[in-house]
Design a protein around this motif. Structure first.
Motif, mmCIF file in Angstrom:
data_model
loop_
_atom_site.group_PDB
_atom_site.id
_atom_site.type_symbol
_atom_site.label_atom_id
_atom_site.label_comp_id
_atom_site.label_asym_id
_atom_site.label_seq_id
_atom_site.Cartn_x
_atom_site.Cartn_y
_atom_site.Cartn_z
ATOM 1 N N VAL A 294 0.828 -1.212 0.000
ATOM 2 C CA VAL A 294 0.000 0.000 0.000
ATOM 3 C C VAL A 294 0.865 1.266 0.000
ATOM 4 O O VAL A 294 0.497 2.273 -0.609
ATOM 5 C CB VAL A 294 -1.035 0.015 1.152
ATOM 6 C CG1 VAL A 294 -2.171 -0.929 0.827
ATOM 7 C CG2 VAL A 294 -0.437 -0.327 2.511
ATOM 8 N N LEU A 295 2.019 1.208 0.654
ATOM 9 C CA LEU A 295 2.908 2.391 0.625
ATOM 10 C C LEU A 295 3.388 2.658 -0.801
ATOM 11 O O LEU A 295 3.404 3.814 -1.252
ATOM 12 C CB LEU A 295 4.121 2.180 1.539
ATOM 13 C CG LEU A 295 3.856 2.129 3.046
ATOM 14 C CD1 LEU A 295 5.164 1.906 3.791
ATOM 15 C CD2 LEU A 295 3.181 3.409 3.531
ATOM 16 N N MET A 296 3.774 1.616 -1.505
ATOM 17 C CA MET A 296 4.291 1.814 -2.874
ATOM 18 C C MET A 296 3.219 2.367 -3.805
ATOM 19 O O MET A 296 3.506 3.157 -4.693
ATOM 20 C CB MET A 296 4.867 0.506 -3.431
ATOM 21 C CG MET A 296 6.127 0.057 -2.733
ATOM 22 S SD MET A 296 7.417 1.335 -2.733
ATOM 23 C CE MET A 296 7.592 1.660 -0.990
ATOM 24 N N MET A 297 1.964 1.963 -3.583
ATOM 25 C CA MET A 297 0.874 2.503 -4.412
ATOM 26 C C MET A 297 0.719 4.013 -4.199
ATOM 27 O O MET A 297 0.345 4.737 -5.102
ATOM 28 C CB MET A 297 -0.451 1.820 -4.073
ATOM 29 C CG MET A 297 -0.550 0.372 -4.469
ATOM 30 S SD MET A 297 -0.700 0.086 -6.233
ATOM 31 C CE MET A 297 -2.473 0.306 -6.475
ATOM 32 N N ARG A 298 1.009 4.457 -2.958
ATOM 33 C CA ARG A 298 0.760 5.867 -2.630
ATOM 34 C C ARG A 298 1.977 6.760 -2.843
ATOM 35 O O ARG A 298 1.848 7.981 -2.880
ATOM 36 C CB ARG A 298 0.290 5.993 -1.169
ATOM 37 C CG ARG A 298 -1.089 5.378 -0.929
ATOM 38 C CD ARG A 298 -1.610 5.724 0.458
ATOM 39 N NE ARG A 298 -1.582 7.145 0.684
ATOM 40 C CZ ARG A 298 -0.948 7.734 1.694
ATOM 41 N NH1 ARG A 298 -0.278 7.028 2.582
ATOM 42 N NH2 ARG A 298 -0.981 9.037 1.818
ATOM 43 N N LEU A 299 3.153 6.155 -2.964
ATOM 44 C CA LEU A 299 4.380 6.956 -3.069
ATOM 45 C C LEU A 299 4.433 7.666 -4.424
ATOM 46 O O LEU A 299 4.375 7.024 -5.466
ATOM 47 C CB LEU A 299 5.601 6.039 -2.900
ATOM 48 C CG LEU A 299 6.962 6.732 -3.005
ATOM 49 C CD1 LEU A 299 7.132 7.782 -1.908
ATOM 50 C CD2 LEU A 299 8.079 5.699 -2.934
ATOM 51 N N LYS A 300 4.560 8.997 -4.379
ATOM 52 C CA LYS A 300 4.644 9.769 -5.621
ATOM 53 C C LYS A 300 6.069 9.834 -6.128
ATOM 54 O O LYS A 300 6.318 9.866 -7.316
ATOM 55 C CB LYS A 300 4.190 11.214 -5.350
ATOM 56 C CG LYS A 300 2.770 11.533 -5.721
ATOM 57 C CD LYS A 300 2.610 13.051 -5.682
ATOM 58 C CE LYS A 300 1.175 13.455 -5.781
ATOM 59 N NZ LYS A 300 0.997 14.865 -5.415
ATOM 60 N N ASP A 301 7.024 9.889 -5.194
ATOM 61 C CA ASP A 301 8.416 10.119 -5.581
ATOM 62 C C ASP A 301 9.070 8.842 -6.101
ATOM 63 O O ASP A 301 8.526 7.744 -5.981
ATOM 64 C CB ASP A 301 9.196 10.660 -4.377
ATOM 65 C CG ASP A 301 8.803 12.081 -4.060
ATOM 66 O OD1 ASP A 301 8.844 12.920 -4.977
ATOM 67 O OD2 ASP A 301 8.420 12.354 -2.907
ATOM 68 N N ASP A 302 10.255 9.032 -6.634
ATOM 69 C CA ASP A 302 11.048 7.944 -7.190
ATOM 70 C C ASP A 302 11.680 7.148 -6.038
ATOM 71 O O ASP A 302 12.541 7.668 -5.322
ATOM 72 C CB ASP A 302 12.126 8.576 -8.085
ATOM 73 C CG ASP A 302 12.976 7.542 -8.794
ATOM 74 O OD1 ASP A 302 13.102 6.414 -8.284
ATOM 75 O OD2 ASP A 302 13.517 7.889 -9.860
ATOM 76 N N LEU A 303 11.263 5.916 -5.864
ATOM 77 C CA LEU A 303 11.774 5.101 -4.748
ATOM 78 C C LEU A 303 13.283 4.933 -4.821
ATOM 79 O O LEU A 303 13.976 4.989 -3.804
ATOM 80 C CB LEU A 303 11.091 3.725 -4.744
ATOM 81 C CG LEU A 303 11.590 2.762 -3.661
ATOM 82 C CD1 LEU A 303 11.253 3.278 -2.263
ATOM 83 C CD2 LEU A 303 11.015 1.365 -3.863
ATOM 84 N N LEU A 304 13.782 4.742 -6.016
ATOM 85 C CA LEU A 304 15.221 4.478 -6.162
ATOM 86 C C LEU A 304 16.039 5.689 -5.689
ATOM 87 O O LEU A 304 17.080 5.532 -5.026
ATOM 88 C CB LEU A 304 15.512 4.140 -7.626
ATOM 89 C CG LEU A 304 16.799 3.405 -7.936
ATOM 90 C CD1 LEU A 304 17.074 2.265 -6.968
ATOM 91 C CD2 LEU A 304 16.749 2.896 -9.377
ATOM 92 N N VAL A 305 15.557 6.876 -5.980
ATOM 93 C CA VAL A 305 16.247 8.093 -5.524
ATOM 94 C C VAL A 305 16.240 8.139 -3.989
ATOM 95 O O VAL A 305 17.253 8.465 -3.359
ATOM 96 C CB VAL A 305 15.567 9.348 -6.133
ATOM 97 C CG1 VAL A 305 16.067 10.621 -5.477
ATOM 98 C CG2 VAL A 305 15.800 9.376 -7.651
#
Ligand code: AMP
Ligand code: GLY
Length: 426
Positions: A294-305
């Motif tokens: 659920v966090l990944m669905m809501r994350l707007k920013d680039d996870l890798l960064v």
């Protein structure tokens, strides 16, 4: 950037999906991965317990970053061994992963740094633990000290239950994990999961979620690894987040640095919000599964960064943005879970079920003779975004009902607390 992701569950599928969306990524490998992860990454057959083999793979493939999903490899020191080989790793050292690997270690840290948590005692033998439990009375909580796949905790409402749980720990039911037992005061309040990205010094709040640990509707039946989750957790207001940072997370970061084990990676605080405020139930040193979905669905920013900022000690200069929508995930499990699940039944219809703000993350799946089959306890995570938790819940169950897998089951009430709140407020 060339990335290796370690793990094979729904959490890792969500991480792979989000990492694969990064413009900074040039190549993603996953070991061992699963068929869903195989859509976003190249799967590699690596024995992840063989750290030298993982390091050799990283050297050969010129891996810039290793992202470790599960706790097992972290507690076994994979981050230390890869760093010693000059490889950048997102995830805590073995010493820092004791926050998850040893409940006793964490309780002692809480005592030393005055971090709010349930009162406790640590016991290395049955006789002294029994005397303590008899003195305290029920309700009381019994925990095997080490990793027990979420099954080492008994919330005992009666004294006989508590004593039986002590017997189970000391008779070897949890192997070495039960050689020591933590006995805790029973806390009353609403539970929430709180996440931070950490770089050894700075902890950056990274979202909230609520999980459903019991296997049955209405929070009944045995504990599981989690049957569903939603984010954000309404009980985690900004005031509560600020208190959690100040009273729990920041002293933990300070304490870990002072004990020579600065914490980097994901710090996942399991909280109970009591009438006195947030209390720490436990730490995990990785993303929650299924909370990560659920966090990944809501994350707007680039996870890798963001993961790179953590590895490079740059979190003090980093911020995170989230979608306004809520996300909710429902776990489909194989019959038998959380006991021995039935394996091998065929799953159909995933392509038709996903889309329109719905992602289906794979957990325990495999390919057998060209067909997608169940290959574990928790098998699929049907995950949806919605303007409210209620809307995300409707979308997730509508998608789930299009999946053709008669041998699977799920809870039908994921999100009930938040939906009831929304309805009361409407
Ligand atoms: P843990 O594996 O430590 O997260 O514990 C599993 C579950 O047991 C938690 O999610 C809580 O529901 C419950 N629990 C653990 N510790 C306590 C406590 N001290 N008081 C009440 N419930 C607890
Ligand atoms: N869902 C709880 C956990 O990952 O520990």
């Amino acid at each position: 950037m060339r990335v290796l992701l370690i793990g094979s569950g729904g959490r890792e599928h969500a991480l792979a999906w989000k990492i694969a969306a990064s413009p900074v990524l040039t190549k993603l490998y996953a070991a061992p991965g699963n068929p869903g992860i195989g859509r976003d990454a190249e799967l590699v057959k690596l024995d992840i317990a063989d750290h030298a083999a993982v390091a050799a793979f990283c050297a050969e493939k010129k891996i810039d970053l290793v992202v470790v999903g599960p706790e097992g490899p972290l507690v076994a020191g994979i981050a230390d061994d890869l760093r010693a080989a000059g490889i950048r790793v997102f995830g805590p050292s073995r010493a820092a992963a004791r926050l998850e690997g040893s409940k006793g270690f964490t309780k002692d840290l809480c005592a030393k740094y005055d971090i709010p948590t349930a009162a406790y005692g640590r016991f290395g033998d049955l006789a002294s633990a029994r005397v303590h439990v008899q003195n305290m009375g029920a309700p009381i909580v019994i925990k095997a000290d080490g990793l027990a796949a979420g099954k080492g905790v008994t919330v005992a409402m009666t004294l006989p239950e508590a004593l039986a749980a002590l017997d189970a720990c000391f008779d070897g039911s949890f192997g070495q994990a039960g050689a020591e037992v933590v006995v805790e005061e029973f806390l009353v309040g609403e539970e929430a999961s709180f996440f931070c990205l950490c770089d050894g010094v700075t902890a950056l709040p990274f979202g909230t979620a609520q999980d459903h640990k019991r296997v049955g509707d209405g929070d009944t039946g045995p504990n599981t690894g989690g049957m569903g989750a939603y984010s954000p957790a309404p009980v985690m207001t900004q005031v509560m987040i600020d208190r959690t940072m100040r009273e729990i997370v920041e002293p933990t970061m300070r304490g870990m640095a002072e004990t020579g084990a600065p914490f980097s990676g994901v710090l996942f605080a399991g909280l109970i919000i009591t009438d006195k405020g947030p209390q720490l139930i436990e730490y995990n040193t990785r993303f929650g599964d299924p909370e990560c979905q659920v966090l990944m669905m809501r994350l707007k920013d680039d996870l890798l960064v963001l993961l790179n900022a953590s590895v490079d000690g740059q979190l003090a200069h980093t911020s995170v943005r989230w979608r306004d929508e809520a996300a909710l995930t429902v776990v489909m499990a194989a019959r038998g879970y959380p006991g021995t699940p039935e394996k091998g039944s065929v799953i159909r219809g995933l392509e038709e079920a996903a889309g329109d703000g719905v992602e289906i993350f794979h957990a325990g799946t495999a390919i057998n003779s060209g067909a997608l089959v169940a290959n574990g306890g928790r098998v699929l995570n049907v995950t949806a975004l919605g303007r409210t938790v209620g809307e995300a819940q409707k979308k997730a169950y509508a998608a789930l009902d299009r999946i053709d897998w008669p041998q699977g089951f799920c809870r039908r009430d994921i999100g009930w607390q938040a939906v009831a709140r929304e309805q009361a407020g409407a």
